[in-house]
Design a protein around this motif. Sequence first.
Motif: not given
Length: 225
Positions: A5, A21, A24, A29-30
């Motif tokens: 994360t 972006r 990801r 998991d941003v």
Amino acid sequence: MTARTALVTGGARGLGAATARRLRDDGLDVTTLDLAGADITADVTDEKALRCLVDDLGPVDVLVNSAGIVGPNEPLLKTTPEQWRRVFDVNVLGTVNTLRTFVPGMRERGWGRVVNFASMAGKDGNPDLSIYSASKAAVIALTKSIGKELATSGVLVNAIAPAVIATPMNEATAPEVLAHITSLIPMRRIGRPEEVAELVAFLSSDRVSFSTGAVYDISGGRATY
């Protein structure tokens, strides 16, 4: 395996959005955080509000401190104490607040990556941007300090120092100031957000393992030390 994360502050636009972006794309998991337009609406200057997010977010493996403001384009002698406090509250204490909130969990788990956004201004000092330059110098020193403190913990803390990049933040920069700092870049162009995001992705990964408390320039050749 569960995806790692990431929390990206200042993630609604500019370098923060480009970083989100890119992370990801790497399968992270941003979650983005910003004053508006992000996954979470919060102010990095409010440490109590950040601490309230810990349970909702769960473990944060990667912290990218992109939130920041430029402040006034003014000669030093025309600046005010209030202007200094505002910029330092966001750029320096905002970074301190996220570190104090999310790094303890990384240290407990034995793995973490932190990337702090500094600036070439923090190394060279830009004329008429004394407040911004000083705040980013503080971020550099902060990174070096906490990087050493956490060096054996599995949590790596590094900073990047971009030259001028094509982001909304620079739309408010005075044209003569922008022209001056662009003229200092040997490549004779400003950088693109995706170029910076690529470096952040590297520093957020297992691909970096023997670097902490370091400052990575991305400046088109401007950096001199």
